[in-house]
Structures are given as structure tokens and as C-alpha cells.
Write a protein that holds these residues in place. Structure first.
Motif, PDB file in Angstrom:
ATOM      1  N   GLY A  74      40.970  29.491  46.122  1.00 35.51           N
ATOM      2  CA  GLY A  74      41.424  29.356  44.739  1.00 35.51           C
ATOM      3  C   GLY A  74      42.295  30.504  44.279  1.00 35.51           C
ATOM      4  O   GLY A  74      43.525  30.397  44.254  1.00 35.51           O
ATOM      5  N   ILE A  75      41.681  31.626  43.956  1.00 35.24           N
ATOM      6  CA  ILE A  75      42.418  32.747  43.359  1.00 35.24           C
ATOM      7  C   ILE A  75      43.035  33.657  44.422  1.00 35.24           C
ATOM      8  O   ILE A  75      44.204  34.022  44.336  1.00 35.24           O
ATOM      9  CB  ILE A  75      41.486  33.562  42.433  1.00 35.24           C
ATOM     10  CG1 ILE A  75      41.009  32.677  41.263  1.00 35.24           C
ATOM     11  CG2 ILE A  75      42.198  34.810  41.922  1.00 35.24           C
ATOM     12  CD1 ILE A  75      40.022  33.365  40.345  1.00 35.24           C
ATOM     13  N   VAL A  76      42.239  34.024  45.421  1.00 29.63           N
ATOM     14  CA  VAL A  76      42.697  34.943  46.470  1.00 29.63           C
ATOM     15  C   VAL A  76      43.259  34.141  47.639  1.00 29.63           C
ATOM     16  O   VAL A  76      42.667  33.150  48.071  1.00 29.63           O
ATOM     17  CB  VAL A  76      41.539  35.837  46.958  1.00 29.63           C
ATOM     18  CG1 VAL A  76      42.044  36.853  47.979  1.00 29.63           C
ATOM     19  CG2 VAL A  76      40.890  36.550  45.772  1.00 29.63           C
ATOM     20  N   ASP A 128      38.872  38.652  43.484  1.00 26.13           N
ATOM     21  CA  ASP A 128      38.225  37.761  42.528  1.00 26.13           C
ATOM     22  C   ASP A 128      36.904  38.411  42.126  1.00 26.13           C
ATOM     23  O   ASP A 128      36.033  38.618  42.978  1.00 26.13           O
ATOM     24  CB  ASP A 128      37.995  36.398  43.192  1.00 26.13           C
ATOM     25  CG  ASP A 128      37.459  35.354  42.229  1.00 26.13           C
ATOM     26  OD1 ASP A 128      37.005  35.744  41.131  1.00 26.13           O
ATOM     27  OD2 ASP A 128      37.483  34.162  42.572  1.00 26.13           O
ATOM     28  N   ARG A 155      34.578  37.295  40.229  1.00 21.39           N
ATOM     29  CA  ARG A 155      33.455  36.400  39.953  1.00 21.39           C
ATOM     30  C   ARG A 155      32.323  36.646  40.944  1.00 21.39           C
ATOM     31  O   ARG A 155      32.555  36.906  42.118  1.00 21.39           O
ATOM     32  CB  ARG A 155      33.901  34.938  40.015  1.00 21.39           C
ATOM     33  CG  ARG A 155      34.850  34.508  38.906  1.00 21.39           C
ATOM     34  CD  ARG A 155      35.274  33.073  39.119  1.00 21.39           C
ATOM     35  NE  ARG A 155      35.964  32.910  40.411  1.00 21.39           N
ATOM     36  CZ  ARG A 155      36.267  31.728  40.940  1.00 21.39           C
ATOM     37  NH1 ARG A 155      35.942  30.607  40.306  1.00 21.39           N
ATOM     38  NH2 ARG A 155      36.895  31.665  42.105  1.00 21.39           N
ATOM     39  N   TYR A 212      32.394  34.541  44.194  1.00 19.20           N
ATOM     40  CA  TYR A 212      33.330  34.981  45.238  1.00 19.20           C
ATOM     41  C   TYR A 212      32.769  36.193  45.979  1.00 19.20           C
ATOM     42  O   TYR A 212      32.768  36.237  47.219  1.00 19.20           O
ATOM     43  CB  TYR A 212      34.685  35.334  44.629  1.00 19.20           C
ATOM     44  CG  TYR A 212      35.679  35.855  45.647  1.00 19.20           C
ATOM     45  CD1 TYR A 212      36.470  34.974  46.388  1.00 19.20           C
ATOM     46  CD2 TYR A 212      35.821  37.229  45.891  1.00 19.20           C
ATOM     47  CE1 TYR A 212      37.373  35.445  47.335  1.00 19.20           C
ATOM     48  CE2 TYR A 212      36.714  37.700  46.834  1.00 19.20           C
ATOM     49  CZ  TYR A 212      37.490  36.807  47.555  1.00 19.20           C
ATOM     50  OH  TYR A 212      38.366  37.275  48.503  1.00 19.20           O
TER      51      TYR A 212
END
Length: 311
Positions: free
Chosen positions: A26-28, A208, A210, A213
């Protein structure tokens, strides 16, 4: 007992990593997450080897094989499989990756000239049929005329690369290189190779924050990489790649169970059939022919005794 423990541990850990990887996407960028994972794993492996005072000095030739291990087992095989999932769902990727069993059998014959027992081919075929049955609905909806064919080719390519890494690991063990030392060097070179690739690809080094993660990254590093790879490579050395790689066929079983518990996966007739086929294939692969004949003979004798008692 030792091999049974290693076998079960490998299946349970790597079977659960499919779920953990979902929290990494997703993000990374995948290559950046893999760099974090293998860099931390390399630090842990090197720290342990130094603490145990294990021999870490090897010839330039051996370092060449460590680089191959890094590329095929700790680097590009993962990247290619991540890319495949841009075109395939996780079920189809799992089916493609389960062919590692067959590819390892073939490569063992090609690279080491080892004769493969007929029962292993039979058991492997049953196991692969079980994987297809487990994900039959996903497989049936696969459109071979779409760009998903690209994903399938990528998944098979990543699986083939992983098999080559398995062969390198077997070669290293045959040369007397310890599993822990080989993994430590392989993960070290993997982090360097991934770093170079990231620089050329232009991916950003972000994190990330979160909890999902960070927790999944820690799990994938400590258990999915350091511990599981050590167990699996010891299995390669002890029982051979054609048997050890059958753990690959069992991974989806763990994945489906976790999906049932955490993702609401619904069991259907094909799920039950798939489980039965996979377990049967596992028994055929791991049970010597003489033992199978003995089991069959004992079963036959019991049936005869029951028939006699009924008379």
C-alpha cells in the motif's frame, strides 16, 4: 522428531506470512519493505553468528554463491511475486507458487543427478491437484486472454527463481557451509542488491507508522525470514529439496485456516476436497514405498481378521 519439528514450524510460519504480507502493501514500495526486512534479518543473523563464534570467512568463489542465494532466495524472487499480484489475486499466486515442489524435483535431478522415487511424482501431483481444488473458484474465473497471463508468467518466474535459490542452498550445505552462516551472508548481500535496485528505481525510503505495518514487518523479519529460512534450509540438507519443498504445498492450508478465522473465508465442497488431496499427497511423498506396502499389508490383514470374526 527434529525433522518433524522443522517441517511443522516451516509450514506454520510461512503459511501465516501470506496474511502478514497483506499489511505490507500500500504505502511503502515492495522493494523498500523488502530492504527493511532483509537488512534487519541480516543484522540479527550476523549478531547471532558472532555471538556463537561461527566461522564467517569464505573464499571469493563461495561469496559468488552467497550472491546467487541473495538474488534467488532473498531478493528478486520476492519482488517478481509482488509484481505478479498486481495482475493476480493471492489465491492464483499461491497456486503458481505451489509448483515449487515440482520445479525443485526437476532441478534436483538436473543439478545433482539424484534419482527421484516414483511415489514423489505421484504425491506431488496429488498435492498440486489439491491446491487447484482449494482455489477452484478463483482458478475457474481466471481469464487467460487478459493481462493476467502476465501475472501468471511472473508468478511462475518468481517460483523458478526461488527453486534456483533452493539448489544454491543445497550446494552450499554439500560444501560444508553452515545454514546460519550462508543465510547471514545471503541476507547481507540481498540488502545491498535491494538498496542498489531502489536507487535505480527511484522508490522513496518512507516508513508506514501504522501498528499493523510495523508488527507485520517485525513478524516477517524475525519469524518469516530468520527463523523459517533456517528451519527450511536445514530440512533441505537433512531430507532433500524434493521432500522439504512439499512444505510449499501445505502453506495454502495454513493460509486458508487463517483466512477463515480473520477474513471470514467460507468453506465449500472444493475446500474439503482440496484438504483431503493435499494431506494424501503429503503422506505419499513422505512415506517410503516399503512402509506404504507394510501399511497396506497390515490393513489387508485387519480386514481379513474382521471378515473371519464376522463368520
Amino acid at each position: 522428531m527434529k525433522n518433524s519439528f522443522l517441517y511443522l514450524t516451516t509450514v506454520l510460519i510461512w503459511g501465516s506470512t501470506w496474511l502478514a504480507i497483506e499489511f505490507q502493501l500500500g504505502i511503502v514500495a515492495p522493494e523498500v519493505s523488502l530492504f527493511y526486512r532483509f537488512t534487519m534479518a541480516a543484522i540479527l543473523m550476523w549478531g547471532y553468528c558472532k555471538w556463537r563464534k561461527l566461522e564467517m570467512n569464505y573464499s571469493l568463489r563461495e561469496h559468488g554463491y552467497f550472491v546467487l542465494l541473495a538474488c534467488f532466495n532473498f531478493g528478486f524472487n520476492y519482488l517478481v511475486l509482488y509484481w505478479a499480484q498486481a495482475y493476480l489475486n493471492s489465491a492464483m499466486t499461491s497456486i503458481a507458487f505451489s509448483t515449487l515442489l515440482i520445479i525443485n524435483i526437476i532441478n534436483t535431478r538436473l543439478f545433482f543427478g539424484k534419482r527421484i522415487a516414483s511415489r514423489i511424482y505421484i504425491g506431488a501431483s496429488i498435492g498440486i491437484a489439491g491446491i487447484v481444488a482449494l482455489f477452484w473458484h478463483d482458478f475457474g474465473g481466471f481469464d487467460f486472454s487478459s493481462t493476467a497471463m502476465i501475472g501468471l508468467v511472473m508468478a511462475l518466474l518468481g517460483t523458478f527463481m526461488a527453486s534456483l535459490g533452493n539448489m544454491v542452498s543445497v550446494r552450499n550445505s554439500n560444501k560444508g557451509i553452515g545454514v546460519l552462516q550462508g543465510n547471514a551472508w545471503g541476507m547481507f548481500y540481498s540488502s545491498i542488491i535491494l538498496l542498489v535496485y531502489i536507487e535505480f528505481s527511484g522508490a522513496e525510503f518512507i516508513i508506514d507508522t501504522r501498528w499493523s505495518y510495523l508488527a507485520s514487518l517485525a513478524y516477517l523479519t524475525l519469524f518469516g525470514t530468520v527463523f523459517a529460512f533456517a528451519c527450511y534450509f536445514v530440512l533441505l540438507k537433512n531430507i532433500g529439496p524434493e521432500k522439504a519443498s512439499y512444505t510449499i504445498v501445505l502453506f495454502p492450508i495454513v493460509a486458508v485456516i487463517l483466512s477463515t478465522l480473520f477474513e471470514g473465508f467460507v468453506w465449500q465442497e472444493n475446500t474439503v476436497l482440496g484438504f483431503v488431496l493435499v494431506i494424501t499427497g503429503n503422506a505419499v511423498v513422505l512415506t517410503p514405498l516399503k512402509k506404504l506396502k507394510m501399511i497396506s499389508l497390515k490393513y489387508s490383514q485387519r480386514q481379513q481378521q474382521k471378515a473371519w470374526l464376522l463368520k
